[in-house]
Write an enzyme that holds these catalytic residues in place. Structure first.
Site, PDB file in Angstrom:
ATOM      1  NE  ARG A 104      27.265  25.802   1.311  1.00 43.61           N
ATOM      2  CZ  ARG A 104      27.046  25.830   0.034  1.00 43.61           C
ATOM      3  NH1 ARG A 104      27.734  24.858  -0.559  1.00 43.61           N
ATOM      4  NH2 ARG A 104      26.372  26.631  -0.272  1.00 43.61           N
ATOM      5  CB  THR A 108      34.807  31.176   3.154  1.00 46.80           C
ATOM      6  OG1 THR A 108      33.969  30.476   4.142  1.00 46.80           O
ATOM      7  CG2 THR A 108      35.375  32.275   3.455  1.00 46.80           C
ATOM      8  CG  ASP A 200      19.171  26.274   2.541  1.00 47.70           C
ATOM      9  OD1 ASP A 200      20.310  26.967   2.775  1.00 47.70           O
ATOM     10  OD2 ASP A 200      19.015  25.359   3.393  1.00 47.70           O
ATOM     11  CG  ASP A 203      16.541  27.851   4.501  1.00 50.55           C
ATOM     12  OD1 ASP A 203      16.838  27.991   5.640  1.00 50.55           O
ATOM     13  OD2 ASP A 203      17.289  28.860   3.929  1.00 50.55           O
TER      14      ASP A 203
HETATM   15  C1  PRP Z   1      23.805  22.553   3.615  1.00 54.72           C
HETATM   16  C2  PRP Z   1      23.870  20.927   3.604  1.00 54.72           C
HETATM   17  C3  PRP Z   1      25.160  20.489   3.985  1.00 54.72           C
HETATM   18  C4  PRP Z   1      26.044  21.496   3.184  1.00 54.72           C
HETATM   19  C5  PRP Z   1      26.512  21.088   1.912  1.00 54.72           C
HETATM   20  O1  PRP Z   1      24.009  22.678   4.892  1.00 54.72           O
HETATM   21  O2  PRP Z   1      22.827  20.363   4.327  1.00 54.72           O
HETATM   22  O3  PRP Z   1      25.624  20.139   5.019  1.00 54.72           O
HETATM   23  O4  PRP Z   1      25.197  22.651   3.156  1.00 54.72           O
HETATM   24  O5  PRP Z   1      27.304  21.872   1.238  1.00 54.72           O
HETATM   25  P1  PRP Z   1      29.005  21.601   1.006  1.00 54.72           P
HETATM   26  O6  PRP Z   1      28.942  20.250   0.358  1.00 54.72           O
HETATM   27  O7  PRP Z   1      29.242  22.667   0.110  1.00 54.72           O
HETATM   28  O8  PRP Z   1      29.694  21.758   2.429  1.00 54.72           O
HETATM   29  P2  PRP Z   1      23.921  24.292   5.447  1.00 54.72           P
HETATM   30  O9  PRP Z   1      25.330  24.755   5.655  1.00 54.72           O
HETATM   31  O10 PRP Z   1      23.243  25.069   4.501  1.00 54.72           O
HETATM   32  O11 PRP Z   1      23.554  24.260   6.881  1.00 54.72           O
HETATM   33  P3  PRP Z   1      21.882  23.856   7.534  1.00 54.72           P
HETATM   34  O12 PRP Z   1      21.947  22.369   7.233  1.00 54.72           O
HETATM   35  O13 PRP Z   1      22.215  24.261   9.012  1.00 54.72           O
HETATM   36  O14 PRP Z   1      21.045  24.529   6.633  1.00 54.72           O
HETATM   37  N1  URA Z   2      23.406  23.354   0.619  1.00 50.80           N
HETATM   38  C1  URA Z   2      22.090  23.057   0.362  1.00 50.80           C
HETATM   39  O1  URA Z   2      21.209  23.023   1.131  1.00 50.80           O
HETATM   40  N2  URA Z   2      21.821  23.022  -0.899  1.00 50.80           N
HETATM   41  C2  URA Z   2      22.675  23.313  -1.892  1.00 50.80           C
HETATM   42  O2  URA Z   2      22.463  23.237  -3.219  1.00 50.80           O
HETATM   43  C3  URA Z   2      24.156  23.144  -1.652  1.00 50.80           C
HETATM   44  C4  URA Z   2      24.284  23.344  -0.081  1.00 50.80           C
END
Ligand code: PRP
Ligand code: URA
Length: 209
Positions: A104, A108, A200, A203
């Site tokens: 994400r 944005t 997150d 993380d």
């Molecule tokens: C997180 C999560 C989803 C997304 C959800 O990933 O694992 O993929 O955010 O958010 P959304 O519904 O608003 O799109 P992130 O972008 O943090 O990436 P990561 O898994 O690499 O940490």
């Molecule tokens: N991605 C995450 O990992 N946690 C949230 O709460 C939203 C997006």
């Protein structure tokens, strides 16, 4: 029209509560995510097709039901979805695994694609997309779109925690997709994080913050 399933199984509720604690260690978080995924997988795979197979026990021949072919594809959304893969593979070790890489944009909150590798025969497989978090729904909707663009048709989405906003977005974008949720939360905050959520997921799985 796709269905929405929110799990009420006590083990799933308990383990989902445990991953919310801010004090839960990376090791415990990772183990719990895998366990929850496996418990959910039991239900998500409920409609896998069976076929009659003739086998021989030590006592007699018998016709039994067995899974019909290796028709499943598991597709984690990188990176947090990776934490759920082993739980599903424990149940169906022969499933093929594809990957969709999305993150994400922090400003944005829109998904940015960086990787996509799916089984060649994705079109004939039942596809289970995995991601612990369904927040705005942007990542889930985009992942399903990639899979459909590459021929996927029978697609389900499995997450641990979902916000109502994300469920709405995914359902409107892909009304044919069943959505499986361990816990439905209250809302998103100003940074599009799920509240109360767990922070997150990536993380917390990989100890990067
Ligand atoms: C997180 C999560 C989803 C997304 C959800 O990933 O694992 O993929 O955010 O958010 P959304 O519904 O608003 O799109 P992130 O972008 O943090 O990436 P990561 O898994 O690499 O940490
Ligand atoms: N991605 C995450 O990992 N946690 C949230 O709460 C939203 C997006």
């Amino acid at each position: 029209m796709g269905q929405i399933y929110v799990f009420d199984h006590p083990l799933i509720q308990h383990k989902t509560a445990m991953i919310r604690y801010k004090s839960t260690s990376v090791k415990d978080f990772r183990e719990l995510v895998k366990e929850i995924a496996m418990l959910m997988g039991y239900e998500v795979t409920r409609n896998l097709p069976l076929e009659d197979v003739e086998i021989e026990t030590p006592l007699s021949k018998v016709s039994v039901k067995m899974l019909a072919g290796n028709d499943l594809a598991i597709v984690p959304i990188l990176r947090a979805g990776l934490g759920m893969v082993d739980g599903f593979l424990n149940l169906v070790p022969t499933a093929k695994v594809g990957f969709v890489g999305l993150y994400r944009d922090p400003n944005t909150h829109l998904p940015v694609e960086y990787y996509c590798k799916l089984p060649d025969d994705i079109g004939r497989r039942q596809v289970i997309v995995l991601d612990p978090m369904l927040a705005t729904g942007g990542s889930a909707a985009a992942a399903v779109e990639f899979i459909k663009n590459r021929g996927g048709t029978k697609i389900s989405f499995v997450c641990l925690i979902a916000a109502p906003e994300g469920i709405d977005v995914l359902q409107k974008a892909h009304p044919d997709v069943d959505i499986y949720i361990a816990a439905k939360d209250s809302h998103l905050n100003d940074h599009a994080y799920i509240v109360p959520g767990l922070g997150d997921a990536g993380d917390r799985l990989y100890g990067t913050k």
